[in-house]
Design a protein around this motif. Structure first.
Motif, short mmCIF file in Angstrom:
data_model
loop_
_atom_site.label_atom_id
_atom_site.label_comp_id
_atom_site.label_asym_id
_atom_site.label_seq_id
_atom_site.Cartn_x
_atom_site.Cartn_y
_atom_site.Cartn_z
N PHE A 137 98.30 -8.11 11.20
CA PHE A 137 96.90 -9.25 11.67
C PHE A 137 98.20 -9.85 12.09
O PHE A 137 98.56 -10.69 13.42
N VAL A 138 98.92 -10.66 11.55
CA VAL A 138 99.67 -11.81 11.91
C VAL A 138 101.06 -11.61 12.32
O VAL A 138 102.00 -12.02 13.09
N ILE A 139 101.24 -10.53 11.71
CA ILE A 139 102.23 -9.96 12.92
C ILE A 139 102.11 -9.34 13.89
O ILE A 139 103.35 -9.81 15.31
N LYS A 140 101.37 -9.25 14.42
CA LYS A 140 100.92 -9.08 16.22
C LYS A 140 100.64 -9.95 16.43
O LYS A 140 100.14 -9.94 17.67
N TYR A 141 100.20 -11.29 15.82
CA TYR A 141 99.57 -12.38 16.83
C TYR A 141 100.58 -13.19 16.26
O TYR A 141 100.03 -13.97 15.27
N GLY A 143 101.03 -16.34 17.10
CA GLY A 143 100.56 -17.34 17.65
C GLY A 143 99.79 -18.04 16.39
O GLY A 143 99.92 -19.23 15.91
N ILE A 144 99.17 -17.37 15.47
CA ILE A 144 98.43 -17.71 14.01
C ILE A 144 99.99 -17.98 12.97
O ILE A 144 99.79 -19.51 12.77
N TYR A 145 101.01 -17.44 13.71
CA TYR A 145 101.80 -17.98 12.59
C TYR A 145 102.63 -19.52 13.02
O TYR A 145 103.23 -20.70 12.40
N TYR A 146 102.15 -19.62 14.45
CA TYR A 146 103.07 -21.22 15.28
C TYR A 146 102.33 -22.01 14.86
O TYR A 146 102.19 -23.03 14.64
N ALA A 147 100.33 -21.83 14.36
CA ALA A 147 99.75 -22.47 14.66
C ALA A 147 99.72 -23.34 13.30
O ALA A 147 99.50 -24.80 13.22
N SER A 148 100.75 -22.62 11.73
CA SER A 148 100.37 -22.78 11.08
C SER A 148 101.21 -23.71 10.56
O SER A 148 101.47 -24.84 9.87
N PHE A 149 102.30 -24.34 11.25
CA PHE A 149 103.07 -25.54 11.65
C PHE A 149 102.99 -26.43 12.12
O PHE A 149 102.74 -27.49 11.70
N SER A 192 104.88 -13.13 5.40
CA SER A 192 103.94 -11.69 5.83
C SER A 192 105.05 -11.07 6.70
O SER A 192 104.70 -9.48 7.02
N TYR A 193 106.00 -11.79 7.27
CA TYR A 193 107.49 -11.33 7.71
C TYR A 193 108.69 -10.93 6.90
O TYR A 193 109.18 -10.56 7.47
N TYR A 194 108.14 -10.81 5.74
CA TYR A 194 108.61 -10.19 4.88
C TYR A 194 108.17 -9.29 3.83
O TYR A 194 107.49 -9.16 3.57
#
Length: 320
Positions: A137-141, A143-149, A192-194
């Motif tokens: 889900f994180v890899i698909k969206y 935006g969740i990754y950038y929102a965490s920053f 989640s990207y590793y």
């Protein structure tokens, strides 16, 4: 020659029956004054002229003794403490013991908070790594990754600016919990990207680095708290290198540049971990106040999580 009539009366007669006007009148308080004490030579004294007992010659030559035969100083446990009053030494030792006890309690409190923070963070990382639906889900969206920053940066700014709330209970623990969740969320989305193998390797290396740094800080005599300016310069250079790396990688992927940046970042934050640990211990030039246990725990927590993220980048790039 004077006659015997002009001679002064004996001491006892003059004391009880003063008859001569040239002697001061003694005040009577219902009882006679006690007779003068008898003097006898002590073992450390030798006879001199009549009515005088002086010190032995050996006492004059003894080091650390005054002509009166008494020592001028007494042994102390700490240099520079005045010993004229015996109570001052007791007060000093009591203050030293209380200061050490307060510092040890402060260290225990900081490490308990740090343990709770790391437990939450690595639990979140495990969810983002081992739970496949969450990872996909994180890899698909993204935006969740950038929102965490964004969440992490906002909470960090609030925590830095709000100095008074972080000292008051329960606001200090509320801010601490919010910051821990924000950084855990960011670390989880990055993990989640590793691959799972890369995440486990990064966790193991981070744990070894933290244990080694802690043992080193408690044993070494080198003072890293005086190197705060150099660490600030290193942090600025690391930020500049990160911007350059991001720009270069956006046009062409250069694996060695990414790994170089991650290695430098891990080294810099390891030095920050040494610096903050020695500030926590408090036996160097600079130290953290025992009231700032929230700040001490956050400093170590940020360093450890950043070391984990940089090592994760290295291990992930190596596995690819």
């Amino acid at each position: 020659m004077t006659s015997k009539i002009d001679d002064p009366p004996p001491y006892e007669e003059a004391l009880h029956h003063p008859k001569h006007g040239n002697y001061p009148q003694q005040t009577q308080h219902g009882s006679a004054f006690p007779p003068p004490p008898s003097y006898s030579p002590s073992p450390g004294m030798c006879p001199g002229p009549p009515g005088y007992w002086g010190p032995q010659p050996a006492m004059w030559a003894a080091p650390g003794f005054s002509p009166s035969g008494m020592p001028t100083t007494i042994p102390t446990l700490s240099a520079g403490v005045p010993t004229s009053n015996p109570g001052e030494m007791e007060d000093f030792l009591s203050a030293q013991w209380e200061s050490t006890a307060i510092r040890h309690a402060f260290i225990r409190k900081v490490y308990l908070i740090l343990t709770a923070q790391l437990a939450v963070t690595f639990s979140v990382v495990a969810v983002f790594t081992f739970v496949i639906p969450v990872k996909l889900f994180v890899i698909k969206y993204p935006g969740i990754y950038y929102a965490s920053f964004v969440v992490y940066f906002m909470v960090y700014c609030i925590l830095v600016c709000c100095k008074e709330p972080r000292r008051r209970f329960p606001w200090n623990f509320v801010l601490l919990g919010v910051f821990t969740l924000a950084l855990s969320y960011m670390a989880g989305t990055i993990s989640s990207y590793y691959d799972t193998k890369a995440v486990l390797i990064a966790m193991g290396i981070t744990a070894l680095v933290c244990v080694a740094v802690t043992i080193f800080c408690f044993q070494t005599k080198v003072d890293f708290t005086s190197c705060g300016g150099l660490l600030c310069i290193a942090a600025v250079l690391l930020m500049i290198l990160g911007i350059v790396t991001a720009v270069v990688l956006s046009f062409q992927y250069v694996p060695w540049l990414h790994m170089l940046y991650a290695a430098i970042g891990a080294i810099v934050y390891t030095l920050f971990l040494i610096y903050n640990t020695q500030l926590l211990i408090g036996n160097r030039e600079l130290a953290i106040s025992p009231e700032e246990y929230i700040f001490g725990a956050l400093s170590l927590y940020i360093d450890i999580v950043q070391i984990f993220l940089f090592i994760l980048q290295i291990s992930g790039a190596a596995n690819e």
